[in-house]
Scaffold this motif. Structure first.
Motif, PDB file in Angstrom:
ATOM      1  N   ALA A 260      73.541 -59.390 121.404  1.00  0.00           N
ATOM      2  CA  ALA A 260      72.876 -59.730 122.637  1.00  0.00           C
ATOM      3  C   ALA A 260      73.323 -61.016 123.258  1.00  0.00           C
ATOM      4  N   GLY A 261      73.969 -61.997 122.377  1.00  0.00           N
ATOM      5  CA  GLY A 261      74.797 -63.051 123.248  1.00  0.00           C
ATOM      6  C   GLY A 261      75.937 -62.830 124.024  1.00  0.00           C
ATOM      7  N   GLU A 262      76.458 -61.683 123.702  1.00  0.00           N
ATOM      8  CA  GLU A 262      77.734 -61.208 124.655  1.00  0.00           C
ATOM      9  C   GLU A 262      77.003 -60.655 125.910  1.00  0.00           C
ATOM     10  N   ILE A 263      76.030 -60.019 125.681  1.00  0.00           N
ATOM     11  CA  ILE A 263      75.324 -59.591 126.811  1.00  0.00           C
ATOM     12  C   ILE A 263      75.207 -60.734 127.865  1.00  0.00           C
ATOM     13  N   CYS A 264      74.353 -61.392 127.180  1.00  0.00           N
ATOM     14  CA  CYS A 264      73.708 -62.695 128.194  1.00  0.00           C
ATOM     15  C   CYS A 264      74.939 -63.581 128.456  1.00  0.00           C
ATOM     16  N   ASN A 265      76.013 -63.744 127.783  1.00  0.00           N
ATOM     17  CA  ASN A 265      76.917 -64.403 128.366  1.00  0.00           C
ATOM     18  C   ASN A 265      77.713 -63.758 129.484  1.00  0.00           C
ATOM     19  N   SER A 266      77.638 -62.425 129.610  1.00  0.00           N
ATOM     20  CA  SER A 266      78.393 -61.765 130.702  1.00  0.00           C
ATOM     21  C   SER A 266      77.487 -61.954 131.918  1.00  0.00           C
ATOM     22  N   TYR A 267      76.399 -62.423 131.851  1.00  0.00           N
ATOM     23  CA  TYR A 267      75.361 -62.733 133.058  1.00  0.00           C
ATOM     24  C   TYR A 267      75.433 -64.259 133.254  1.00  0.00           C
ATOM     25  N   ASP A 268      75.877 -64.899 132.565  1.00  0.00           N
ATOM     26  CA  ASP A 268      76.033 -66.429 132.707  1.00  0.00           C
ATOM     27  C   ASP A 268      74.747 -66.975 132.270  1.00  0.00           C
ATOM     28  N   ILE A 269      74.112 -66.300 131.217  1.00  0.00           N
ATOM     29  CA  ILE A 269      73.007 -66.536 130.650  1.00  0.00           C
ATOM     30  C   ILE A 269      73.115 -67.105 129.172  1.00  0.00           C
ATOM     31  N   ARG A 270      72.336 -68.248 128.650  1.00  0.00           N
ATOM     32  CA  ARG A 270      72.783 -68.747 127.394  1.00  0.00           C
ATOM     33  C   ARG A 270      71.539 -68.040 126.564  1.00  0.00           C
ATOM     34  N   LEU A 271      71.697 -67.309 125.479  1.00  0.00           N
ATOM     35  CA  LEU A 271      70.677 -67.072 124.455  1.00  0.00           C
ATOM     36  C   LEU A 271      70.322 -68.237 123.650  1.00  0.00           C
ATOM     37  N   ALA A 272      69.235 -68.501 123.875  1.00  0.00           N
ATOM     38  CA  ALA A 272      68.417 -69.706 122.939  1.00  0.00           C
ATOM     39  C   ALA A 272      67.533 -69.090 122.323  1.00  0.00           C
ATOM     40  N   TYR A 273      67.680 -69.000 120.900  1.00  0.00           N
ATOM     41  CA  TYR A 273      66.803 -68.422 119.887  1.00  0.00           C
ATOM     42  C   TYR A 273      65.701 -69.297 119.701  1.00  0.00           C
ATOM     43  N   HIS A 274      64.420 -68.778 120.056  1.00  0.00           N
ATOM     44  CA  HIS A 274      63.305 -69.447 119.870  1.00  0.00           C
ATOM     45  C   HIS A 274      62.332 -69.275 118.326  1.00  0.00           C
ATOM     46  N   HIS A 275      62.674 -70.151 117.327  1.00  0.00           N
ATOM     47  CA  HIS A 275      61.885 -69.964 116.190  1.00  0.00           C
ATOM     48  C   HIS A 275      60.455 -70.375 116.552  1.00  0.00           C
ATOM     49  N   HIS A 276      59.604 -69.513 115.684  1.00  0.00           N
ATOM     50  CA  HIS A 276      58.151 -69.446 115.986  1.00  0.00           C
ATOM     51  C   HIS A 276      57.413 -69.233 115.178  1.00  0.00           C
ATOM     52  N   MET A 277      56.260 -70.088 114.672  1.00  0.00           N
ATOM     53  CA  MET A 277      55.207 -69.626 113.748  1.00  0.00           C
ATOM     54  C   MET A 277      54.746 -68.045 113.707  1.00  0.00           C
ATOM     55  N   GLY A 278      54.675 -67.473 112.524  1.00  0.00           N
ATOM     56  CA  GLY A 278      54.250 -66.036 112.345  1.00  0.00           C
ATOM     57  C   GLY A 278      55.396 -65.207 112.618  1.00  0.00           C
ATOM     58  N   THR A 279      56.549 -65.703 112.681  1.00  0.00           N
ATOM     59  CA  THR A 279      57.764 -64.656 112.793  1.00  0.00           C
ATOM     60  C   THR A 279      58.725 -64.800 111.689  1.00  0.00           C
ATOM     61  N   CYS A 280      59.663 -64.011 111.668  1.00  0.00           N
ATOM     62  CA  CYS A 280      60.945 -64.088 110.522  1.00  0.00           C
ATOM     63  C   CYS A 280      61.505 -65.224 110.576  1.00  0.00           C
ATOM     64  N   VAL A 281      61.652 -66.084 111.712  1.00  0.00           N
ATOM     65  CA  VAL A 281      62.414 -67.102 111.791  1.00  0.00           C
ATOM     66  C   VAL A 281      61.399 -68.284 112.042  1.00  0.00           C
ATOM     67  N   GLN A 282      60.852 -69.110 111.121  1.00  0.00           N
ATOM     68  CA  GLN A 282      59.623 -69.680 111.254  1.00  0.00           C
ATOM     69  C   GLN A 282      60.266 -71.244 110.848  1.00  0.00           C
ATOM     70  N   ASN A 283      60.665 -71.458 109.582  1.00  0.00           N
ATOM     71  CA  ASN A 283      61.070 -72.837 108.907  1.00  0.00           C
ATOM     72  C   ASN A 283      62.434 -73.174 109.063  1.00  0.00           C
ATOM     73  N   GLU A 284      62.709 -74.329 108.578  1.00  0.00           N
ATOM     74  CA  GLU A 284      63.887 -74.730 108.681  1.00  0.00           C
ATOM     75  C   GLU A 284      64.975 -74.156 108.090  1.00  0.00           C
TER      76      GLU A 284
END
Length: 296
Positions: A142-166
């Motif tokens: 996905a990051g490769e796709i974003c870079n091709s559009y000059d868009i930065r992929l910034a992952y958003h950690h979020h409560m209640g998801t699989c990427v929540q804690n440190e």
């Protein structure tokens, strides 16, 4: 308060909630954008009131001299077809690129419970080794796709998801390419998950490309029961608020950002009921609070 390196915006979720559209559902997009501008912010993110095509988004933002900083994008790499999910990312990047945004805030939402009011936080999804490998590979693509559009992929950690804690954030960062994936660091979600935001920013500032400034009311937060309470219950209880109205040390966090090479947006957020907390009032409150910090 804005300078060439760091700019301040505010999210539409302060007016109208994306997970529970009935919260602030009466607010029109014109009211939301006009009050953002009135409060002195320079940009915003896409919310549920926005039109879907780039030309209409630009037209609405231009009315109030606002820029588009970024947009949330939910992925389901662990439960849906990978190629279809990557195609969805590309579609979002196409729109963001046309509007002029430089960042997309991606969050993996497979089996997420952050939008389920009856599901307690203890039931959040957990990744096994296979899941982590799959997620990291998909996000790098996905990051490769974003870079091709000059868009930065910034992952958003979020409560209640699989990427929540440190620990989960660290696994994600260690398994992904820094050139393909950075972080959307959210102060409120860090604190909520048991992480000291000041310490986190010190350790990870070089991997952060987008920032959400969200505060927490300790008197509300400390009464939450992770075994029984849902994320949305926390929102409705008034746990979240804007910077300057809660317990997070934004002065210390801001000093870390100022001393770093960070270039980009800081977006003010507060997932709270506008009936109980007038959005314009709180937008102005936070703007004044942050101006006092950033002008010193």
């Amino acid at each position: 308060m804005n300078n060439q390196r760091v700019r301040f915006g505010i999210a539409p979720i302060n007016w109208s909630n994306d997970d529970m559209p009935e919260i602030g559902g009466h607010y029109t997009l014109d009211t939301i954008l006009s009050e953002m501008s009135e409060a002195g912010y320079s940009g915003t993110e896409i919310g549920n009131k926005f039109p879907k095509n780039a030309s209409s988004i630009k037209k609405e933002l231009n009315k109030y001299n606002l820029e588009l900083a970024s947009s949330w994008h939910s992925t389901f790499f662990l439960t849906k077809n990978t190629e279809a999910e990557l195609s969805n990312v590309e579609q979002s990047c196409t729109v963001l690129n046309e509007v002029g945004a430089k960042t997309i805030n991606i969050a993996e939402c497979s089996k997420s419970i952050h939008g389920e009011i009856k599901t307690p936080l203890k039931d959040k999804p957990i990744c096994d080794k296979k899941d982590w490998n799959t997620l990291a590979d998909c996000l790098n693509r996905a990051g490769e796709i974003c870079n091709s559009y000059d868009i930065r992929l910034a992952y958003h950690h979020h409560m209640g998801t699989c990427v929540q804690n440190e620990d989960e954030i660290n696994i994600l960062l260690s398994n992904t390419d820094p050139d393909l994936l950075s972080l959307c660091a959210d102060t409120g979600h860090l604190y909520f998950a048991g992480t000291d935001p000041v310490s986190f920013f010190k350790k990870n500032i070089n991997r952060i490309s987008h920032i959400h400034f969200k505060d927490l009311r300790s008197e509300m937060f400390n009464n939450l029961d992770f075994e029984n309470d849902s994320f949305l219950k926390a929102v409705l209880s008034g746990a979240f608020t804007v910077p300057g109205d809660g317990c997070i040390d934004f002065n210390a966090i801001s000093k870390i950002i100022i001393k770093s090479d960070y270039t980009g947006w800081i977006i003010v957020e507060a997932e709270q009921d506008p009936a109980a907390a007038n959005p314009l009032k709180y937008a102005l409150l936070s703007k004044k609070y942050l101006e006092n910090i950033w002008s010193n």
